[in-house]
Design a protein around this motif. Structure first.
Motif, PDB file in Angstrom:
ATOM      1  N   PHE A   6       0.826  -1.199   0.000  1.00  0.00           N
ATOM      2  CA  PHE A   6       0.000   0.000   0.000  1.00  0.00           C
ATOM      3  C   PHE A   6       0.867   1.258   0.000  1.00  0.00           C
ATOM      4  CE2 PHE A   6      -2.905  -3.199   1.866  1.00  0.00           C
ATOM      5  CZ  PHE A   6      -3.886  -3.149   0.879  1.00  0.00           C
ATOM      6  N   ARG A   7       0.323   2.339  -0.566  1.00  0.00           N
ATOM      7  CA  ARG A   7       1.097   3.556  -0.796  1.00  0.00           C
ATOM      8  C   ARG A   7       1.269   4.392   0.474  1.00  0.00           C
ATOM      9  NH1 ARG A   7      -2.513   4.920  -6.067  1.00  0.00           N
ATOM     10  NH2 ARG A   7      -3.923   3.553  -4.892  1.00  0.00           N
ATOM     11  N   TRP A  12       2.042   8.561  -2.601  1.00  0.00           N
ATOM     12  CA  TRP A  12       0.910   9.396  -3.005  1.00  0.00           C
ATOM     13  C   TRP A  12       1.401  10.704  -3.621  1.00  0.00           C
ATOM     14  CZ3 TRP A  12      -3.724   7.593  -3.759  1.00  0.00           C
ATOM     15  CH2 TRP A  12      -4.182   6.503  -3.017  1.00  0.00           C
ATOM     16  N   CYS A  27      -1.630   6.895   5.529  1.00  0.00           N
ATOM     17  CA  CYS A  27      -1.670   6.882   4.058  1.00  0.00           C
ATOM     18  C   CYS A  27      -1.919   5.466   3.529  1.00  0.00           C
ATOM     19  CB  CYS A  27      -0.362   7.416   3.479  1.00  0.00           C
ATOM     20  SG  CYS A  27      -0.234   9.207   3.539  1.00  0.00           S
ATOM     21  N   LYS A  28      -1.252   4.509   4.119  1.00  0.00           N
ATOM     22  CA  LYS A  28      -1.415   3.120   3.683  1.00  0.00           C
ATOM     23  C   LYS A  28      -2.822   2.600   3.999  1.00  0.00           C
ATOM     24  CE  LYS A  28       3.429   1.643   3.878  1.00  0.00           C
ATOM     25  NZ  LYS A  28       4.330   0.580   4.353  1.00  0.00           N
ATOM     26  N   TYR A  30      -5.508   4.445   4.183  1.00  0.00           N
ATOM     27  CA  TYR A  30      -6.378   5.102   3.194  1.00  0.00           C
ATOM     28  C   TYR A  30      -6.394   4.273   1.904  1.00  0.00           C
ATOM     29  CZ  TYR A  30      -7.892   8.625  -0.230  1.00  0.00           C
ATOM     30  OH  TYR A  30      -8.539   9.297  -1.258  1.00  0.00           O
ATOM     31  N   ASP A  31      -5.219   3.862   1.473  1.00  0.00           N
ATOM     32  CA  ASP A  31      -5.088   3.044   0.262  1.00  0.00           C
ATOM     33  C   ASP A  31      -5.778   1.683   0.448  1.00  0.00           C
ATOM     34  OD1 ASP A  31      -4.329   2.420  -2.295  1.00  0.00           O
ATOM     35  OD2 ASP A  31      -2.231   2.009  -1.818  1.00  0.00           O
ATOM     36  N   LEU A  34      -9.531   2.242   0.191  1.00  0.00           N
ATOM     37  CA  LEU A  34      -9.860   2.514  -1.208  1.00  0.00           C
ATOM     38  C   LEU A  34      -9.823   1.230  -2.038  1.00  0.00           C
ATOM     39  CD1 LEU A  34     -10.392   4.625  -3.461  1.00  0.00           C
ATOM     40  CD2 LEU A  34      -7.907   4.882  -3.672  1.00  0.00           C
ATOM     41  N   THR A  35      -8.796   0.438  -1.818  1.00  0.00           N
ATOM     42  CA  THR A  35      -8.622  -0.806  -2.574  1.00  0.00           C
ATOM     43  C   THR A  35      -9.780  -1.774  -2.328  1.00  0.00           C
ATOM     44  OG1 THR A  35      -6.222  -0.562  -2.532  1.00  0.00           O
ATOM     45  CG2 THR A  35      -7.069  -2.778  -2.936  1.00  0.00           C
TER      46      THR A  35
END
Length: 466
Positions: A6-7, A12, A27-28, A30-31, A34-35
């Protein structure tokens, strides 16, 4: 800790989608959220979407985009009304307050604005804001998906297709979630009747990602709309292991499978899917897509003459708590199917009265604005039909037939109302209505040749009226 796939903050930034937080973990997460949203799949190894939402709050309680994705997903799910649910309304308020108290990017500010607009039922304006984001940031998957879902709720078929078409050239195969655009674009194509192109694009998506449940779903739609029952049955069965793990869409794909059985007059097979998959999953998840599928399936079976009385009573336990929600007209119509089917007059009356009150003062709520023109007359038509007043049902429904797209959902989902109009017209004692039924069936046969359901209804119409 989130895995390296994950990003993080830098990743990002590198994709020109910076997130205002110093927490790589946030951030990860969030990814990860989203995924799972894009894949229609709760990943248990991550704790699912809910687990990630909880973890993102811990990683950075003030991370604005963490609030945007968490609150936005809850709103877009339509299982709860911020008009009634103080906790959800508070989450929207908190997101707005956080955004106002921080120096965040213009893109993030627009995300907050869109979520706030959506929470007030202003779906068209929310979509305008998401499209503004996509003009400058065409690879912002969250903006794309939220817009896609909202267009769907409005029955905005062409915008739903074009929204994805506009950004496609900016996406490259190495980008995370690239292949899932195929299913999204395919869905827009099929909802605008480009069936051959839709099938081609969906199969391209499946070639890249065999377990993409949304691309499977697009193929299922194409076979449904073309009444290619055998192809549909073979396809769903051959791919079942690929898509059944997508827990957020599996029930809906089983619903599509059952539609082929209903089309082919295999009612027992359809009921088996309802009992073992659709209702079971709906009861476990409480998800709105699962719920409306269960409602719709029973209604279709009942129109076909199948007795589903006890099942209505069971389903009522799931829909009754949503009677006052009025988040979308589409949902309301499905809740009404259940209260009518279960002969629960109080729940039916309460739903209609509540919708009427909101229609009188809709404010900026697009769904409530549509209630007077569409929602209430469609609800009334269903009520009249249930009471045996078939000519009145036709009188209410027929003038709306070219406008019903605006209640949202897909052509396949809304076909239930086309079938309702045909059944009402066939059963009406009015000779003009009986002629109308035959005309509607000829028209149906022209765009969907070789449909066993259409053929059955034609035979029934002739038997009734000759």
């Amino acid at each position: 800790m989130m895995g390296s796939s994950f990003r993080d903050c830098q990743a990002w930034k590198d994709e020109a989608l910076p997130l205002t937080t110093s927490s790589n973990e946030a951030c990860k997460l969030y990814d990860a959220i989203l995924t799972q949203y894009v894949k229609w799949r709760n990943d248990d190894t991550l704790g699912g979407i809910e687990g990630c939402m909880s973890a993102i709050q811990t990683a950075d309680p003030n991370f604005v985009m963490g609030h945007v994705i968490s609150t936005g997903l809850e709103l877009v799910a339509t299982t709860s009304s911020p008009r009634l649910d103080g906790r959800l309304a508070g989450a929207v308020k908190r997101t707005v307050e956080l955004a106002n108290s921080q120096d965040i990017s213009p893109r993030e500010k627009l995300h907050v604005k869109a979520v706030e607009l959506f929470s007030h039922g202003n779906f068209p304006k929310a979509c305008e804001v998401w499209e503004d984001i996509l003009l400058d940031h065409p690879t912002d998957m969250l903006a794309l998906k939220f817009a896609h879902d909202s267009y769907f709720y409005m029955g905005a078929q062409v915008p739903m297709r074009d929204s994805v078409a506009r950004v496609l050239p900016h996406w490259k195969p190495h980008m995370p979630l690239f292949s899932y655009l195929k299913g999204q674009y395919s869905f827009g194509l099929l909802e605008t009747r480009f069936y051959d192109q839709a099938l081609k694009v969906a199969l391209e998506g499946l070639a890249l990602t065999p377990d993409d449940a949304w691309s499977v779903h697009s193929v299922a739609h194409v076979y449904e709309m073309k009444a290619e029952v055998d192809k549909g049955l073979k396809f769903m069965e051959s791919r079942e292991k690929d898509w059944q793990g997508s827990d957020m869409l599996a029930s809906h794909n089983y619903w599509h499978w059952a539609l082929y059985f209903i089309e082919g007059e295999q009612y027992e097979a359809a009921l088996e899917i309802y009992d073992s998959q659709v209702f079971k999953r709906c009861k476990a998840s409480g998800a709105m897509l699962d719920t409306v599928d269960a409602c719709s399936m029973l209604y279709r079976l009942e129109m076909e003459g199948v007795c589903v009385k006890d099942r209505w009573r069971e389903l009522l336990q799931i829909t009754r708590p949503h009677t006052d929600d009025h988040v979308t007209i589409f949902n309301d119509l499905h809740f009404l199917m259940v209260s009518l089917g279960a002969n629960e007059t109080g729940a039916s009356q309460r739903l209609l009265e509540g919708l009427q009150d909101l229609a009188n003062e809709p404010g900026d709520n697009q769904q409530h604005q549509q209630a007077r023109r569409l929602g209430i007359p469609m609800c009334n038509a269903m009520t009249e039909y249930q009471q045996g007043n078939y000519s009145q049902a036709v009188a209410l429904l027929y003038p709306l037939r070219y406008h019903m797209v605006d209640v949202g959902g897909s052509d396949a989902q809304r076909d239930l109302f086309n079938q309702l109009l045909i059944h009402a017209a066939m059963k009406s004692e009015n000779k003009q209505h009986q002629k109308l039924a035959r005309c509607l069936l000829v028209e149906r046969d022209a765009v969907r040749p070789n449909s066993p359901l259409t053929l059955r209804l034609m035979q029934k119409a002739l038997a009734l009226h000759d």
